[in-house]
Every structure is written in C-alpha cells, then in structure tokens.
Design a protein around this motif. Sequence first.
Motif, PDB file in Angstrom:
ATOM      1  N   ILE A 117      15.632  -5.948   5.104  1.00 33.19           N
ATOM      2  CA  ILE A 117      14.004  -5.699   4.551  1.00 33.19           C
ATOM      3  C   ILE A 117      13.108  -6.283   5.384  1.00 33.19           C
ATOM      4  CG2 ILE A 117      12.948  -5.812   2.676  1.00 33.19           C
ATOM      5  CD1 ILE A 117      15.415  -5.132   0.916  1.00 33.19           C
ATOM      6  N   GLN A 118      12.198  -5.736   5.753  1.00 32.27           N
ATOM      7  CA  GLN A 118      10.736  -6.854   6.125  1.00 32.27           C
ATOM      8  C   GLN A 118       9.764  -6.555   5.138  1.00 32.27           C
ATOM      9  OE1 GLN A 118      10.780  -7.479  10.261  1.00 32.27           O
ATOM     10  NE2 GLN A 118      11.221  -5.254  10.657  1.00 32.27           N
ATOM     11  N   LEU A 119       9.045  -7.876   5.154  1.00 30.00           N
ATOM     12  CA  LEU A 119       7.957  -7.793   4.104  1.00 30.00           C
ATOM     13  C   LEU A 119       6.971  -8.539   4.735  1.00 30.00           C
ATOM     14  CD1 LEU A 119       9.778  -8.746   0.897  1.00 30.00           C
ATOM     15  CD2 LEU A 119       9.037  -6.579   1.447  1.00 30.00           C
ATOM     16  N   TYR A 120       5.712  -8.023   4.651  1.00 31.47           N
ATOM     17  CA  TYR A 120       4.483  -8.969   5.210  1.00 31.47           C
ATOM     18  C   TYR A 120       4.302 -10.178   4.241  1.00 31.47           C
ATOM     19  CZ  TYR A 120      -0.214  -9.964   7.049  1.00 31.47           C
ATOM     20  OH  TYR A 120      -1.234 -10.575   7.510  1.00 31.47           O
ATOM     21  N   ASN A 121       4.372 -11.273   4.806  1.00 31.18           N
ATOM     22  CA  ASN A 121       4.014 -12.474   4.174  1.00 31.18           C
ATOM     23  C   ASN A 121       2.280 -12.688   4.320  1.00 31.18           C
ATOM     24  OD1 ASN A 121       4.074 -14.598   2.779  1.00 31.18           O
ATOM     25  ND2 ASN A 121       6.028 -15.564   3.909  1.00 31.18           N
ATOM     26  N   THR A 122       1.850 -12.954   3.251  1.00 31.63           N
ATOM     27  CA  THR A 122       0.322 -13.374   3.482  1.00 31.63           C
ATOM     28  C   THR A 122       0.460 -14.803   3.728  1.00 31.63           C
ATOM     29  OG1 THR A 122      -0.260 -11.970   1.414  1.00 31.63           O
ATOM     30  CG2 THR A 122      -1.735 -13.792   2.276  1.00 31.63           C
ATOM     31  N   LEU A 123       1.437 -15.573   3.680  1.00 29.29           N
ATOM     32  CA  LEU A 123       1.502 -17.088   4.268  1.00 29.29           C
ATOM     33  C   LEU A 123       1.388 -17.243   5.693  1.00 29.29           C
ATOM     34  CD1 LEU A 123       1.691 -19.523   2.540  1.00 29.29           C
ATOM     35  CD2 LEU A 123       4.225 -19.465   2.745  1.00 29.29           C
ATOM     36  N   THR A 124       2.330 -16.362   6.200  1.00 20.39           N
ATOM     37  CA  THR A 124       2.403 -16.416   7.737  1.00 20.39           C
ATOM     38  C   THR A 124       1.731 -15.414   8.267  1.00 20.39           C
ATOM     39  OG1 THR A 124       4.583 -15.105   7.544  1.00 20.39           O
ATOM     40  CG2 THR A 124       4.791 -17.532   7.826  1.00 20.39           C
ATOM     41  N   THR A 182      -0.570   7.187  -1.631  1.00 24.08           N
ATOM     42  CA  THR A 182      -0.838   7.954  -0.591  1.00 24.08           C
ATOM     43  C   THR A 182      -1.559   6.954   0.334  1.00 24.08           C
ATOM     44  OG1 THR A 182      -2.917   8.128  -1.599  1.00 24.08           O
ATOM     45  CG2 THR A 182      -1.403  10.032  -1.814  1.00 24.08           C
ATOM     46  N   ALA A 183      -1.615   5.804   0.048  1.00 24.97           N
ATOM     47  CA  ALA A 183      -2.172   4.831   1.340  1.00 24.97           C
ATOM     48  C   ALA A 183      -1.193   3.569   1.390  1.00 24.97           C
ATOM     49  CB  ALA A 183      -3.523   4.277   0.953  1.00 24.97           C
ATOM     50  N   HIS A 184      -1.074   3.015   2.382  1.00 25.34           N
ATOM     51  CA  HIS A 184      -0.034   1.953   2.665  1.00 25.34           C
ATOM     52  C   HIS A 184      -0.406   0.712   1.562  1.00 25.34           C
ATOM     53  CE1 HIS A 184       2.696  -0.661   4.549  1.00 25.34           C
ATOM     54  NE2 HIS A 184       1.938  -1.734   4.501  1.00 25.34           N
ATOM     55  N   TYR A 185       0.273   0.140   1.264  1.00 25.60           N
ATOM     56  CA  TYR A 185       0.144  -0.924   0.132  1.00 25.60           C
ATOM     57  C   TYR A 185      -1.216  -1.986   0.369  1.00 25.60           C
ATOM     58  CZ  TYR A 185       3.139  -4.813   1.189  1.00 25.60           C
ATOM     59  OH  TYR A 185       3.508  -5.723   2.012  1.00 25.60           O
ATOM     60  N   ARG A 186      -1.165  -2.309   1.603  1.00 27.35           N
ATOM     61  CA  ARG A 186      -2.034  -3.311   1.985  1.00 27.35           C
ATOM     62  C   ARG A 186      -3.216  -2.855   2.514  1.00 27.35           C
ATOM     63  NH1 ARG A 186      -0.155  -5.519   6.602  1.00 27.35           N
ATOM     64  NH2 ARG A 186       1.782  -4.545   6.721  1.00 27.35           N
ATOM     65  N   LYS A 187      -3.426  -1.452   2.341  1.00 25.73           N
ATOM     66  CA  LYS A 187      -4.825  -0.953   2.920  1.00 25.73           C
ATOM     67  C   LYS A 187      -5.550  -0.741   1.460  1.00 25.73           C
ATOM     68  CE  LYS A 187      -4.108  -0.430   7.502  1.00 25.73           C
ATOM     69  NZ  LYS A 187      -3.644   1.081   7.972  1.00 25.73           N
ATOM     70  N   PRO A 188      -6.955  -0.517   1.823  1.00 26.27           N
ATOM     71  CA  PRO A 188      -7.919  -0.167   0.637  1.00 26.27           C
ATOM     72  C   PRO A 188      -7.548   1.427   0.206  1.00 26.27           C
ATOM     73  CG  PRO A 188      -9.018  -0.685   2.640  1.00 26.27           C
ATOM     74  CD  PRO A 188      -7.706  -1.252   2.963  1.00 26.27           C
ATOM     75  N   GLN A 217      12.162  -0.377   3.761  1.00 22.28           N
ATOM     76  CA  GLN A 217      12.784  -1.619   4.316  1.00 22.28           C
ATOM     77  C   GLN A 217      11.633  -2.021   5.111  1.00 22.28           C
ATOM     78  OE1 GLN A 217      16.679  -1.211   5.668  1.00 22.28           O
ATOM     79  NE2 GLN A 217      17.405  -0.710   3.618  1.00 22.28           N
ATOM     80  N   ASP A 218      10.817  -1.165   5.727  1.00 20.63           N
ATOM     81  CA  ASP A 218       9.987  -1.506   6.771  1.00 20.63           C
ATOM     82  C   ASP A 218       8.550  -1.854   5.929  1.00 20.63           C
ATOM     83  OD1 ASP A 218       8.146  -2.244   8.855  1.00 20.63           O
ATOM     84  OD2 ASP A 218       8.402  -0.322   9.764  1.00 20.63           O
ATOM     85  N   ASP A 219       8.517  -3.065   4.893  1.00 19.31           N
ATOM     86  CA  ASP A 219       7.255  -3.147   4.487  1.00 19.31           C
ATOM     87  C   ASP A 219       6.622  -2.350   3.605  1.00 19.31           C
ATOM     88  OD1 ASP A 219       5.410  -5.317   3.880  1.00 19.31           O
ATOM     89  OD2 ASP A 219       4.009  -4.743   5.121  1.00 19.31           O
ATOM     90  N   LEU A 220       7.452  -1.516   2.843  1.00 16.23           N
ATOM     91  CA  LEU A 220       7.154  -0.432   1.899  1.00 16.23           C
ATOM     92  C   LEU A 220       6.081   0.776   2.763  1.00 16.23           C
ATOM     93  CD1 LEU A 220       6.526  -2.607  -1.208  1.00 16.23           C
ATOM     94  CD2 LEU A 220       8.530  -1.523  -0.436  1.00 16.23           C
ATOM     95  N   ALA A 221       6.793   1.206   3.617  1.00 12.35           N
ATOM     96  CA  ALA A 221       5.916   2.253   4.343  1.00 12.35           C
ATOM     97  C   ALA A 221       5.953   3.474   3.592  1.00 12.35           C
ATOM     98  CB  ALA A 221       6.512   2.513   5.833  1.00 12.35           C
ATOM     99  N   ILE A 222       5.307   3.415   2.381  1.00 12.13           N
ATOM    100  CA  ILE A 222       5.566   4.666   1.416  1.00 12.13           C
ATOM    101  C   ILE A 222       4.998   5.867   1.850  1.00 12.13           C
ATOM    102  CG2 ILE A 222       4.893   5.301  -1.094  1.00 12.13           C
ATOM    103  CD1 ILE A 222       5.183   2.221  -1.705  1.00 12.13           C
ATOM    104  N   PRO A 223       3.826   5.972   2.626  1.00  7.34           N
ATOM    105  CA  PRO A 223       3.246   7.039   2.999  1.00  7.34           C
ATOM    106  C   PRO A 223       4.218   7.889   3.899  1.00  7.34           C
ATOM    107  CG  PRO A 223       1.510   5.471   3.442  1.00  7.34           C
ATOM    108  CD  PRO A 223       2.731   4.749   2.778  1.00  7.34           C
ATOM    109  N   GLN A 224       5.123   7.142   4.829  1.00  9.45           N
ATOM    110  CA  GLN A 224       6.024   8.041   5.634  1.00  9.45           C
ATOM    111  C   GLN A 224       7.167   8.530   4.495  1.00  9.45           C
ATOM    112  OE1 GLN A 224       6.551   5.627   9.272  1.00  9.45           O
ATOM    113  NE2 GLN A 224       5.524   4.413   8.030  1.00  9.45           N
TER     114      GLN A 224
END
Length: 465
Positions: free
Chosen positions: A3-10, A300-306, A352-359
């Motif tokens: 699982i890969q997650l985008y970490n705001t810290l890094t 419908t949009a990626h979770y980190r996008k507006p 697993q790829d940082d919640l690529a939900i639109p895909q």
Amino acid sequence: MTIQLYNTLTQRKEVFTPINPDEVTMYVCGPTVYNFVHIGNARPVVIFDILFRLLQRHYPSVKYARNITDVDDKINAAAKANGETIAELSERYVQAYNQDMAQLNTQPPTLAPRATDNIDAMIQQIQALIERGHAYESEGHVLFQVSTDQEYGKLSHRKLDEMIAGASERVEEASYKREPADFVLWKPSTDDLPGWDSPWGRGRPGWHIECSAMINKHLANTIDIHGGGQDLIFPHHENEIAQGTCCHESGTEQFVRYWMHNGYLNIDGEKMSKSLGNFFTVRELLELWPGEVIRYALLTAHYRKPLDWTKDLLSSAKSSLDRLYGALRDAPVEIEPNLTHPALTELESHLQDDLAIPQVLAVLHTLAGDINKANGKEKRALQAVLRSAGGYVGLLDQDSDAWFKWQSGKQESGLSDADIDALIAERAQAKKDKNYARADEIRVELKNQGITLEDSREGTRWTRD
RNA sequence: GGCGCGGUAGCAAAGCGGUUAUGCACUGGAUUGCAAAUCCACGUAGGCCGGUUCGACUCCGGCCCGCGCCUCCA
C-alpha cells in the motif's frame, strides 16, 4: 503489492508499513456537533472509510478512531440561541451525524471518543507539557509556547517567523500570551459555560488538545495514520504534533507516521465552508438523492484534488450508478466471499496506490459493460465480481430493483409502488388486446410522473427518475 | 509577501515518454408494436512559449490564468 499513501509530512507517496502489523491505528478528525454537517465534512468520512476497508483487507485488526467534538464555543452559542442545554444539542447532532454518515454507506469507526469524556486525559497532557517546559499558565489560561518546539512547522512546511510575518494582522495578540504564535491549551470558563475543575481553575480545553490527548489515550503514543481535510493541516494538525510529541519523555517520539489530507469541496470554484455560507448539508441532499449517489459523487475526483459540487455532478453520478445497477439486474445482493478475478486484482492495486478511486470506478464500468455483453453462467459470475468490486469502495450493496425504485422525500406524494403496478397490469392487458393506443397512453402518463417503463420478455419493469 | 495545488475533448475526471482511460451528454445503427434498457459505431483532448528526446499531455524551464492555506473551518 504494498500500500502506498501520500504523506503530507514528506510531501510524497510512501510505502505504508505499520508500526504493529497486528493492529493498525488510524485517527480521523470528526465533527463539532453544533449543526448538521455539510457535504464537505462528509468527504473525509467517505475517503477514510475506503481506506479503513482497504486496511481491513490487509491487516487482522484496524483500530479506527473518529472523535466527536462536543465542547466548543459554537456549541455553546447554538445551545443558547435554541434555549437548549449543551448536552441536548450536541447529543441531537451526534445522532444526526451518525445517521447521515450511515446513509452514505460508511462503516462506523472502531471508536468514537467524545471530548467531554476525555477531559482527564487532556488535563494530564497539558500538565506534562507544563512540566516539560513547553507550556505555561497565564491569567487562567494555559498556552503552548511554540518557540520551545524546534520541529514546529514541519507538517505545514512553514517557518514560524514567516507565518507570523504573513499573518500579523490575523494572529490574535493577547495579554496572556508570551509570544503571538502561542496557542491555547486550556481557557477559563464563566459560570454559564461548560467547565471542568483543573489545576488552573475551572475551565475548558482549547481546540487542539482533545485530538492529541485522545489519540494517546485510546490508540497509542505513536499512531500509523491521521487524516482530515487539508484545512486542518495548519494550525490544527501542526499543533497536535507539537502537543503529542512534546508531552512525552523523549520529546522526539513520533506522534503520527502518515498524515493524510483530503482536498476541499468547491461551490462555483470556491471552497465550501460554513463560514462562507455556501454549503449544502448532507441532510438536505439526502432528501433529493440516494445516499449512494452522494457517495459516488464524492468519489469521482481523486481524494487529494478539489471537487466542484454541482447539480450536474449529482445527476451524472446517478446516471453512472444506473448503469452499474442495470448490470446487476436479478443478481443476488450477497457478496461471495474469497472471490478472485483479474478485475478485482486490478481494482485492489488502484486502491493500494494512494486510493486511486477514479480508476476503481472505471474498472466497475468496464465490468458492467462485460456483464451486459455476457449471458448465463458467465454473466452470473461477472455480476458476483461486480458486487465484490463495489464492496471495496462501499458501493453497489443494494438490490438492483430497490435502487431503480428509490423515491426521494420530495416524491413521496407521487404514485406509490402499488399504483404503478396497477397501471402496469392494466397496460399489460391492453397490450394483450393489441390496444397499443391505451398502452402508450399509460406509459406517457407514468412518464409524466417520473416513471419509466421497460418491457422485456419477462414482463415490464419500471424505474423512478 | 511565504508555502502549496491545479489548468486534459460539450461536461466531469484518470493513468501514461511511443499503443482505447472511464463516466455523463450528443449523433447514427441494431433491437423494440412504439419505447426503455442493452449492444455496435462516433471525439489525434491536454493553458501559452521554449528546452530535453528518434518521439512529450506525460520530463525540465519560463510565462499566463484559477484555487487554497498562512491561528473559526473537513
């Protein structure tokens, strides 16, 4: 696959490795219960629900805590305005919140600690901060002295002096603060406000302390994942880190390993927020749309996008779900356990790829197309796969027929299911008599009431718009 | 001023250094008593200007535009 997650810290995607694979810990900032929540508040709930589901598939135990903030000046003000007690008001909105979130197909968290049940933990943490020289008492307040924390700013990637320079007009200057950036851990209460006895007199907690105290109390000193909206990065989460790190002996023990933040919901390109007044409550949206449509729209949009929230978004989400449920006609609702299929593998790898939900949604639609082209056994098998796939993201869990017959609160004055069935029976007879004029008349009549008919060899189905 | 995000076809929204994203909408065809649903067909899209490369929507630089945070906020 990991699982890969985008970490705001890094500020990058990282491989997720929990501290303890036997029990993953996650905390998400929950609501302040003084009103119905708006759809922007629902976005993190839905997003982290999907992460919760993902983690549960990978680890034997996931402890997911989402707090309830039931001590806050806005609650006090709302209760006063209503002539209601604070406890009554907050309880009412806790119930409403739980109902609304359930309507969006979100699983309840493992724990839902309330601030008012954890005042002791907050007082303890504040005491530890004072003992360790990170906080001080002043005029009945206790403040965190930001300059004592060398790491302060590491989450929001700002330097303290830059922040102050940029925000000098907005930073609250107060006589009881040693430095303008210091923030409140504890503040005094008057008799008409909620308050608890403390070493610093009767008072109530500041905004940030509840989360770090409850995390330490209910989860651990170091937790795996902490989530919330991007607007919480600063100051809320930055301050949580300061509190949750500095209160411990070493002062360097990591507080949270992976910080995750979802993007905002926009209305006409501008952030939806209670203070701007440009928001829709989940309540009012649920009057007009099935919860699943709202959930789909949020995905419908990626979770980190507006995500721009519009009527078109919702009607398009509805149509998209119609297609998926159309492929599930006559399929059982139950999910077949332990199903394997290349589509599920693909879907899982997207999640697993940082919640690529639109895909993931694209995979769902590809499956639907395959189902519509298939027959018999193959079709049944694919339908089971689609049901399973839906479960990964909390969609497609209802009976297809029930989906198509869904009636909004506003439609309830319209035709009942029985009325419709009666007209369909009449039309069937008319068709049998080759009285197509009457048959078409009935169909038009129903269409005008928002009911669409579908004839097939097996009979006539109907759907509500 | 500081920090960050984005600009993709009518709309929404992804991945990807070279091969269809996907959905919604539209149009034509098949099917239907007529419909609906479904299937088939149909879009060289990638803010602008340079650079790297055999090849750029994708990498690099500049510019333009939009948005967010900088102590209420999901």
